[in-house]
Design an enzyme around this catalytic site. Structure first.
Site: not given
Length: 321
Positions: A17, A70, A100
């Site tokens: 996140m 990521q 995303c």
């Protein structure tokens, strides 16, 4: 769950996140029961790497636990370069972001926008897998929109390219974070491939985690927003999966200790100035459901000094008795 040579002790993963899963948060979640924590998304374009925030996201040299980084982008060669660079910085797993839904990411043909272009998905996955010797994982959504749930086809492409594991958020790109996640597509994906599959989306309780694991047959679950201000959710889920019984909520003394430690670690990691600002949202999440926390949050958010923040937390909990 096995990802290449790495074995997760528990099937619980912290979702990446942006602005949340920094090193202090990841290490806290790992200590409280998560099996792996994926870092914040990094853009593959090296032109945007020369910032303090990005440099800190890329530094994994002193980090404990399994280091999964990521990356996001649309150009296969650039993604391959970013993968190699992050492995050199300590990444043990490279995760490709194709999940995303943010407009600023999708307008660059990255994130979940790539789900519309299977050939590009294949080119990126193959380039990254070929570029590094560590396992490469992929995070996707169920499809572009509800009429184009092509998650099964994308999963098969990923497996053919050598992707080691796949995480699937139970919404399409068009859904953003609205409505409820659906798990039937994730179940179909799990049945279509032989690589490990991870379910993500709306997993906010031990009972929900058990349901999703049973319904989909996946190898693990990934938890994001439900861990904000509640990092002990991993401990609660792990206990429930292992025993079938629920842990009581953490005692106030433990919450106090965890919050103070988390805020102090943010100050140390980012420095007093930036750390104090980042701490505000985390404290807001911790106290979001506390009636007594509303006025305190306003006061806390006005504090610029790291020492004053820690003193305010102590005074807040002292006042609760």
């Amino acid at each position: 769950m096995q990802i290449g040579p790495h074995t997760l002790e528990t099937p619980l993963i912290v979702a990446p996140m942006a602005g949340v899963t920094d090193r202090p948060f990841r290490e806290l979640c790992l200590r409280l029961g998560a099996g792996m924590a994926v870092s914040e998304m990094l853009l593959a374009n090296p032109d945007v790497w020369d910032t303090q925030k990005t440099r800190m996201r890329m530094d994994h040299s002193a980090e404990g636990g399994l280091r999964s980084v990521q990356i996001a982008g649309a150009d296969p060669e650039m993604m391959a370069f970013a993968a190699r660079y992050n492995v050199e910085q300590g990444a043990q797993i490279v995760d490709i972001n194709m999940g995303c839904p943010a407009k600023k990411v999708n307008k660059k043909m990255a994130g979940s926008a790539l789900l519309r272009y299977p050939d590009q998905v294949k080119a990126i996955c193959q380039a990254v897998v070929d570029a590094v010797k560590v396992p490469v994982t992929l995070k996707i959504r169920t499809g572009w929109d509800r009429d184009n749930r092509n998650g099964v086809a994308i999963a098969r492409i990923a497996e053919d390219c050598g992707i080691a594991a796949l995480a699937v958020h139970g919404r399409t790109r068009a859904c953003l974070y609205q409505g409820e996640a659906e798990y039937d597509t994730i179940k179909a994906i799990k049945q279509a491939v032989s690589i490990p599959v991870v379910a993500n989306g709306d997993i906010n309780s031990p009972e929900k985690a058990r349901y999703v694991l049973d319904h989909t047959g996946v190898d693990a679950v990934m938890i994001g927003r439900a861990a904000q201000g509640r990092p002990w959710i991993f401990r609660e889920i792990r206990h429930f999966l292992e025993t079938g019984t629920k842990l009581p909520p953490p005692e106030r003394a433990e919450v106090r200790a965890l919050m103070s430690e988390h805020v102090a670690n943010l100050h140390q990691f980012y420095g007093a100035y930036l750390g104090a600002r980042i701490a505000r949202k985390h404290v807001g999440w911790y106290l979001n459901e506390e009636e007594t926390g509303r006025e305190f949050r306003k006061h806390f958010n006005a504090l610029d000094c790291a020492v004053a923040q820690l003193e305010a937390l102590e005074a807040y909990f002292d006042g609760l008795g």
